[in-house]
Design an enzyme around this catalytic site. Sequence first.
Site, PDB file in Angstrom:
ATOM      1  N   HIS A  61       0.937  -1.270   0.043  1.00 27.41           N
ATOM      2  CA  HIS A  61      -0.084   0.013  -0.060  1.00 27.41           C
ATOM      3  C   HIS A  61       0.922   1.298   0.006  1.00 27.41           C
ATOM      4  O   HIS A  61       1.445   1.884   0.804  1.00 27.41           O
ATOM      5  CB  HIS A  61      -0.745   0.112   1.133  1.00 27.41           C
ATOM      6  CG  HIS A  61      -2.107   0.802   1.259  1.00 27.41           C
ATOM      7  ND1 HIS A  61      -3.429   0.560   1.512  1.00 27.41           N
ATOM      8  CD2 HIS A  61      -2.259   2.116   0.551  1.00 27.41           C
ATOM      9  CE1 HIS A  61      -3.952   1.650   1.249  1.00 27.41           C
ATOM     10  NE2 HIS A  61      -3.413   2.694   0.742  1.00 27.41           N
ATOM     11  N   ARG A  65       1.735   8.463  -6.890  1.00 31.09           N
ATOM     12  CA  ARG A  65       1.284   9.593  -7.577  1.00 31.09           C
ATOM     13  C   ARG A  65       1.720   9.864  -9.063  1.00 31.09           C
ATOM     14  O   ARG A  65       1.820  10.986  -9.345  1.00 31.09           O
ATOM     15  CB  ARG A  65       1.947  10.822  -6.735  1.00 31.09           C
ATOM     16  CG  ARG A  65       1.791  10.798  -5.446  1.00 31.09           C
ATOM     17  CD  ARG A  65       0.288  10.654  -4.833  1.00 31.09           C
ATOM     18  NE  ARG A  65       0.184  10.957  -3.335  1.00 31.09           N
ATOM     19  CZ  ARG A  65      -1.057  10.696  -2.726  1.00 31.09           C
ATOM     20  NH1 ARG A  65      -1.915  10.172  -3.248  1.00 31.09           N
ATOM     21  NH2 ARG A  65      -0.921  10.995  -1.396  1.00 31.09           N
ATOM     22  N   ASN A  95      -5.075   6.268  -7.395  1.00 28.82           N
ATOM     23  CA  ASN A  95      -5.876   7.540  -7.100  1.00 28.82           C
ATOM     24  C   ASN A  95      -4.993   8.465  -7.556  1.00 28.82           C
ATOM     25  O   ASN A  95      -4.485   9.277  -6.839  1.00 28.82           O
ATOM     26  CB  ASN A  95      -6.324   7.597  -5.878  1.00 28.82           C
ATOM     27  CG  ASN A  95      -5.195   7.486  -4.560  1.00 28.82           C
ATOM     28  OD1 ASN A  95      -4.179   6.915  -4.878  1.00 28.82           O
ATOM     29  ND2 ASN A  95      -5.521   8.166  -3.400  1.00 28.82           N
ATOM     30  N   ASP A 153      -8.818   2.918  -3.983  1.00 23.27           N
ATOM     31  CA  ASP A 153      -8.225   3.375  -2.698  1.00 23.27           C
ATOM     32  C   ASP A 153      -8.268   4.739  -2.529  1.00 23.27           C
ATOM     33  O   ASP A 153      -8.079   5.322  -3.639  1.00 23.27           O
ATOM     34  CB  ASP A 153      -6.781   2.605  -2.399  1.00 23.27           C
ATOM     35  CG  ASP A 153      -6.229   3.455  -0.930  1.00 23.27           C
ATOM     36  OD1 ASP A 153      -6.845   2.810  -0.034  1.00 23.27           O
ATOM     37  OD2 ASP A 153      -5.427   4.129  -0.938  1.00 23.27           O
ATOM     38  N   HIS A 179     -10.950   0.031   0.356  1.00 22.29           N
ATOM     39  CA  HIS A 179     -10.765   1.040   1.630  1.00 22.29           C
ATOM     40  C   HIS A 179     -11.894   1.182   2.519  1.00 22.29           C
ATOM     41  O   HIS A 179     -12.779   1.867   1.670  1.00 22.29           O
ATOM     42  CB  HIS A 179     -10.387   2.366   0.728  1.00 22.29           C
ATOM     43  CG  HIS A 179     -10.178   3.546   1.491  1.00 22.29           C
ATOM     44  ND1 HIS A 179      -9.157   4.423   1.742  1.00 22.29           N
ATOM     45  CD2 HIS A 179     -11.314   4.308   2.190  1.00 22.29           C
ATOM     46  CE1 HIS A 179      -9.632   5.488   2.321  1.00 22.29           C
ATOM     47  NE2 HIS A 179     -10.915   5.460   2.622  1.00 22.29           N
ATOM     48  N   HIS A 232      -5.709  -0.857   5.315  1.00 22.39           N
ATOM     49  CA  HIS A 232      -5.641   0.145   6.527  1.00 22.39           C
ATOM     50  C   HIS A 232      -6.674   0.085   7.540  1.00 22.39           C
ATOM     51  O   HIS A 232      -7.409   1.087   7.885  1.00 22.39           O
ATOM     52  CB  HIS A 232      -5.084   1.392   6.067  1.00 22.39           C
ATOM     53  CG  HIS A 232      -6.209   1.992   5.149  1.00 22.39           C
ATOM     54  ND1 HIS A 232      -7.556   2.308   5.173  1.00 22.39           N
ATOM     55  CD2 HIS A 232      -5.785   2.860   4.079  1.00 22.39           C
ATOM     56  CE1 HIS A 232      -7.902   2.757   4.060  1.00 22.39           C
ATOM     57  NE2 HIS A 232      -7.094   3.039   3.432  1.00 22.39           N
ATOM     58  N   ASP A 305       1.015   2.689   3.789  1.00 20.02           N
ATOM     59  CA  ASP A 305       0.106   3.803   3.233  1.00 20.02           C
ATOM     60  C   ASP A 305       0.844   4.999   2.941  1.00 20.02           C
ATOM     61  O   ASP A 305       0.494   6.273   3.345  1.00 20.02           O
ATOM     62  CB  ASP A 305      -1.045   3.932   4.047  1.00 20.02           C
ATOM     63  CG  ASP A 305      -2.066   4.682   3.445  1.00 20.02           C
ATOM     64  OD1 ASP A 305      -2.126   4.929   2.233  1.00 20.02           O
ATOM     65  OD2 ASP A 305      -3.441   4.897   3.898  1.00 20.02           O
ATOM     66  N   HIS A 309       2.226  14.397   0.176  1.00 17.47           N
ATOM     67  CA  HIS A 309       1.797  15.610  -0.468  1.00 17.47           C
ATOM     68  C   HIS A 309       2.795  16.648  -0.289  1.00 17.47           C
ATOM     69  O   HIS A 309       3.933  16.445   0.238  1.00 17.47           O
ATOM     70  CB  HIS A 309       0.786  16.075   0.352  1.00 17.47           C
ATOM     71  CG  HIS A 309      -0.644  15.023   0.343  1.00 17.47           C
ATOM     72  ND1 HIS A 309      -1.427  14.804  -0.594  1.00 17.47           N
ATOM     73  CD2 HIS A 309      -1.096  13.907   1.211  1.00 17.47           C
ATOM     74  CE1 HIS A 309      -2.495  13.836  -0.522  1.00 17.47           C
ATOM     75  NE2 HIS A 309      -2.074  13.194   0.801  1.00 17.47           N
TER      76      HIS A 309
HETATM   77  O1  LIG Z   1      -6.797   6.293   2.149  1.00 21.09           O
HETATM   78  C1  LIG Z   1      -5.915   7.327   2.183  1.00 21.09           C
HETATM   79  C2  LIG Z   1      -5.209   7.881   0.807  1.00 21.09           C
HETATM   80  C3  LIG Z   1      -4.326   8.664   1.022  1.00 21.09           C
HETATM   81  C4  LIG Z   1      -3.926   9.495  -0.054  1.00 21.09           C
HETATM   82  O2  LIG Z   1      -3.146  10.571   0.185  1.00 21.09           O
HETATM   83  O3  LIG Z   1      -4.042   9.243  -1.301  1.00 21.09           O
HETATM   84  N1  LIG Z   1      -4.173   9.267   2.171  1.00 21.09           N
HETATM   85  C5  LIG Z   1      -4.546   8.971   3.296  1.00 21.09           C
HETATM   86  O4  LIG Z   1      -4.244   9.300   4.361  1.00 21.09           O
HETATM   87  N2  LIG Z   1      -5.431   7.748   3.225  1.00 21.09           N
END
Ligand SMILES: O=C1C[C@@H](C(=O)O)NC(=O)N1
Length: 435
Positions: A61, A65, A95, A153, A179, A232, A305, A309
């Site tokens: 997981h 990006r 995603n 997800d 998810h 998760h 996970d 960002h």
């Molecule tokens: O399920 C998720 C998605 C992920 C993301 O940033 O893509 N960020 C998270 O905290 N949970």
Amino acid sequence: MNKILFKNVLAYFSDLSSKRISFYIDQSGKVNFLDSYDISSFEEVVEGEDLVIMPLLTDVHTHIRVPGQEEKEDIVSGSKAAARGGFGQIFTMPNTNPVVDNAYLVDYLISNINKNSVIKIYPVGAVSKNQLGEELSPLLEMKKSGAIAFSDDGKPISTNILRKALIYSKTFDGIIIDHPEDIVLSGNGVIHEGKISRAYGINSIPYTSEEVCVARDIALTRETRSRLHLAHLSTRHSLKYIEAAKEEGLNITSEVTVNHLIFNCENIPIFDTRFKVKPPFRDEEDMNELFIALKKGLIDVVCTDHAPHTLEEKELDYSEAPFGTPGLETAFAALYTYFVMKNKCNLEDIIKWMVVNPSKIFSLPVLELKNRSRANFFIFKKGKEFLVSPEMFFSKCKLSVFLNKTLYGFPLATFYNGNLVYKDKNFMKSVKQEI
Ligand SMILES: O=C1C[C@@H](C(=O)O)NC(=O)N1
């Protein structure tokens, strides 16, 4: 690469055995076990009672990006972060922008990975087109192109699409990862619903947001007799459903993140966006119960996970900042520091949760030390401490929840497929990292 001798190091294997061995890696990256050796024939000698060789970890997981959000993470930065953390294979979630929901994008991703990754990355395809939960994506075509599993997800799979996906994926042995979150119940919640959310009046996410989705997913798995992996888990309430499902013999597996085993809503700084994740950190009791469930085998896998960002996004107001935190670099070191060093589990447990079980569930190769094979392992030094700082991160997102904390067990070097893909600058000084 120079000839490197590893002298009398403690090596762990995926059959959960361990032994002291000596071996060298030759110029072609192959491992050669040795009974005796002449040190003078090697250009670098690595020795020490406290050096440990581990199989490469698998992360089922991760969010790399790509395509479209390379400012957060790309294949180079994400794969180097994984190598730095001791991972040899990771899954990347769909995603992205655009969403990876067709074979063309899986092909694109794989050609990018083949060019730029220092380890193995497996794309996960989206279950529904554009992750809208309305129309099933071409799952089989994506699988043929190399998608390892399917997930929406970041969001739950809508009920109707999940049912269709479970029925369809069974025909070609595909695996669906859900998810579990009821987004109506989560609403605009940003932390766990409990003491803290009530005291500060913060919009919150109740336990039931996860629980009702876990119950729904189990019901659909029972009906379709298909296989499902739950992402998760965060609440102790979900575990009761999983226990019953496993007892019933349903083909359900699940994972917990490293962070959800260490943090809870009361041991984290409030309004610090590094800790804003979905699902949110729950109560201390949930955190403890998740670990107990893992030890009992109710939860099968530990994942990161890893969800990077940009700094600008994470510096937004708490309610506006995106959910997600990086985790690839620190996952093993955190587990080693918080659990192995405190005698709550051992290295064999970590191998089970991060090597053996992911390989069994998703039919992956096990990457470990093998005589006459290309080198696949990472090495760490017991007792060596590291103060976690932003410079340690290859991920573009350096906002780790472990910044300024002392962790032990960080990999000193990682070999993937015979290549040295990570090396601490003070380790094996005569060896140059080529990748
Ligand atoms: O399920 C998720 C998605 C992920 C993301 O940033 O893509 N960020 C998270 O905290 N949970």
